[in-house]
Design a protein around this motif. Structure first.
Motif, PDB file in Angstrom:
ATOM      1  N   SER A 135      10.579  82.795 -13.997  1.00  0.00           N
ATOM      2  CA  SER A 135      10.694  81.415 -13.552  1.00  0.00           C
ATOM      3  C   SER A 135      10.503  81.260 -12.055  1.00  0.00           C
ATOM      4  O   SER A 135      10.669  82.211 -11.273  1.00  0.00           O
ATOM      5  N   VAL A 136      10.171  80.046 -11.642  1.00  0.00           N
ATOM      6  CA  VAL A 136      10.286  79.664 -10.237  1.00  0.00           C
ATOM      7  C   VAL A 136      11.709  79.992  -9.784  1.00  0.00           C
ATOM      8  O   VAL A 136      12.672  79.729 -10.505  1.00  0.00           O
ATOM      9  N   ALA A 137      11.838  80.607  -8.613  1.00  0.00           N
ATOM     10  CA  ALA A 137      13.137  80.909  -7.979  1.00  0.00           C
ATOM     11  C   ALA A 137      13.898  82.062  -8.621  1.00  0.00           C
ATOM     12  O   ALA A 137      15.019  82.357  -8.218  1.00  0.00           O
ATOM     13  N   TRP A 191      19.720  78.694  -7.619  1.00  0.00           N
ATOM     14  CA  TRP A 191      18.899  79.369  -6.609  1.00  0.00           C
ATOM     15  C   TRP A 191      17.797  78.451  -6.103  1.00  0.00           C
ATOM     16  O   TRP A 191      17.490  78.441  -4.913  1.00  0.00           O
ATOM     17  N   TYR A 192      17.204  77.703  -7.019  1.00  0.00           N
ATOM     18  CA  TYR A 192      16.138  76.775  -6.614  1.00  0.00           C
ATOM     19  C   TYR A 192      16.678  75.707  -5.676  1.00  0.00           C
ATOM     20  O   TYR A 192      16.075  75.421  -4.628  1.00  0.00           O
ATOM     21  N   ARG A 240      17.477  77.190  -2.304  1.00  0.00           N
ATOM     22  CA  ARG A 240      16.242  77.477  -1.558  1.00  0.00           C
ATOM     23  C   ARG A 240      15.640  76.198  -0.993  1.00  0.00           C
ATOM     24  O   ARG A 240      15.157  76.171   0.143  1.00  0.00           O
ATOM     25  N   ALA A 266      16.194  67.994  -4.939  1.00  0.00           N
ATOM     26  CA  ALA A 266      15.941  69.306  -5.535  1.00  0.00           C
ATOM     27  C   ALA A 266      16.308  69.321  -7.010  1.00  0.00           C
ATOM     28  O   ALA A 266      15.584  69.877  -7.840  1.00  0.00           O
ATOM     29  N   TRP A 320      13.746  69.924 -10.149  1.00  0.00           N
ATOM     30  CA  TRP A 320      14.034  70.958 -11.136  1.00  0.00           C
ATOM     31  C   TRP A 320      14.008  70.382 -12.553  1.00  0.00           C
ATOM     32  O   TRP A 320      13.359  70.919 -13.454  1.00  0.00           O
ATOM     33  N   ASN A 342      10.322  71.910 -13.085  1.00  0.00           N
ATOM     34  CA  ASN A 342      10.548  73.345 -13.263  1.00  0.00           C
ATOM     35  C   ASN A 342      11.301  73.690 -14.546  1.00  0.00           C
ATOM     36  O   ASN A 342      10.994  74.696 -15.204  1.00  0.00           O
TER      37      ASN A 342
END
Length: 315
Positions: free
Chosen positions: A97-99, A237-238, A241, A272, A276, A280
Motif C-alpha cells: 500500500s501507499v505509506a 502512517w499516511y 506523513r 489527509a 485516504w 488510497n
C-alpha cells in the motif's frame, strides 16, 4: 489486514516470527553505519541498523539462494544447448500500500543485495515513472485515480521488463517527481544491464493488464515481496506523513501541494483523512490487498513500522 493464522498444512506459506527469522542470517554479515541508514529510510518511516540486520540480512541471504540457483540453471541450460548466452537480470518485485514502507524496503534491499559476494549491480526502478503524465490523466478524467491500475502506462512498463528479460543492453525509464506530482519530461533513468533489478510499486502484483494483453507485470519477476500491515496502521502512517510533508516540502512554492501549506493541524488531518478514504483506501481494498498472496514473501509490520513476522511461500 494481516494474514490469519491458518493451519500450517493448509497454508502455502511458512510463518516465521521475528526472533526465529533473525537467526537465519547464515554465515555472512555486512557492515552498515548510521549514515547508510539515514540515507535509506523515507519520511516518517523509522529504520535502524537492528532492523536491517535482523530482517534484511536474512532476506538477502534467502534471495541469494535463488540467485545462485538461477546462475546454475543458466549455466546448465547453456551447456545443454551449446550456447553462450548472457545471463539475464534477476528481477524482484516489491508491492504494498501507499505509506506501508515499500520504498524503504526497496532501498534497503538494494543496498544489502549490492553487498553480496561478487558485489552485483542492483538497480531500483519505481513504477511511479510509468504513471501517465498529469495532462493525459486530466484529459481522461482520471487525475483523482492516480495510483489505480488504469493510471499506469502498462504497455510501456511491460516493454521495459520484456527488454530487461530479453538481454537489451539499456533502457531509458521515465522519472516521476513527487514535488511536481508529475512525470519529468526531460529526465530519464538509464538502466544498463543490472545483475539484479528491483521493481517497486503499489500494483506490481496486479493481475489486470492493458486491454487485449494477457501478459502481466509479475510474469517477469523471479521473486516477489509484499509489504503488509494493518489497514488502520497504514492510514495512521499516511496521515502522519501528510502532516510532515505539509510542514516541509509542501512549503516549497514549486510543490504541486503548496496550496496545503497554510493549513493548520486540524485542517491537515481532515484533508489527509479525506484523501485516504476517497482514493488510497479504495485502491488498497480493491486492487492492492487482493494481490498479497501472489507474493513469494510477505513482510508483516507492526504499528511501530518495524517487521514483526515474515511469511515465506513454500517451495
Amino acid at each position: 489486514m494481516s494474514p490469519s493464522n491458518t493451519n500450517a498444512v493448509s497454508s502455502p506459506f511458512q510463518l516465521f516470527e521475528r526472533a526465529e527469522w533473525k537467526s537465519l542470517n547464515g554465515h555472512f554479515s555486512h557492515h552498515l553505519n548510521q549514515d547508510d541508514v539515514d540515507n535509506l529510510h523515507a519520511l516518517n518511516e523509522p529504520l535502524n541498523i537492528k532492523e536491517i540486520e535482523e530482517i534484511y540480512f536474512p532476506l538477502a541471504h534467502l534471495i541469494n539462494i535463488f540467485l545462485e540457483r538461477a546462475k546454475d540453471a543458466h549455466a546448465v541450460v547453456n551447456g545443454f544447448l551449446n550456447k553462450h548466452t548472457q545471463r539475464l537480470p534477476f528481477v524482484i518485485g516489491i508491492a504494498g500500500s501507499v505509506a506501508a514502507g515499500k520504498s524503504t524496503t526497496a532501498r534497503v534491499l538494494q543496498k544489502v543485495l549490492s553487498m553480496l559476494p561478487g558485489k552485483p549491480q542492483v538497480d531500483l526502478v519505481t513504477t511511479d515513472g510509468f504513471l501517465y503524465p498529469n495532462k493525459v490523466l486530466t484529459a481522461r478524467g482520471m487525475l483523482n485515480r492516480k495510483g489505480f491500475p488504469e493510471s499506469y502506462d502498462t504497455k510501456l512498463l511491460l516493454n521495459f521488463l520484456s527488454a530487461m528479460k530479453s538481454g537489451v543492453d539499456e533502457f531509458d525509464v521515465p522519472v516521476y517527481s513527487h514535488l511536481a506530482y508529475d512525470i519529468l519530461e526531460d529526465h530519464k533513468q538509464k538502466v544498463i544491464r543490472p545483475d539484479i533489478l528491483i521493481v517497486e510499486g503499489i500494483n506490481v502484483l496486479q493481475v489486470n493488464s492493458s486491454k487485449g494483453n494477457n501478459v502481466f507485470v509479475s510474469d517477469y519477476f523471479d521473486y516477489s515481496i509484499y509489504v503488509d500491515a494493518e489497514e488502520k496502521d497504514i492510514m495512521d502512517w499516511y496521515v502522519s506523513r501528510f502532516e510532515s510533508l505539509r510542514a516541509t516540502s509542501f512549503q516549497n512554492p514549486g510543490s504541486y501541494f503548496h496550496r496545503y501549506a497554510g493549513m493548520d493541524e486540524k485542517e491537515s488531518l481532515a484533508m489527509a483523512t479525506s484523501i485516504w478514504n476517497e482514493i488510497n483506501k479504495p485502491n488498497l481494498q480493491e486492487n492492492i490487498l487482493p494481490t498479497r498472496y501472489r507474493a513469494d514473501l510477505i513482510l508483516e509490520k507492526g504499528s511501530h513500522h518495524f517487521v514483526k513476522r515474515i511469511r515465506v511461500r513454500k517451495t
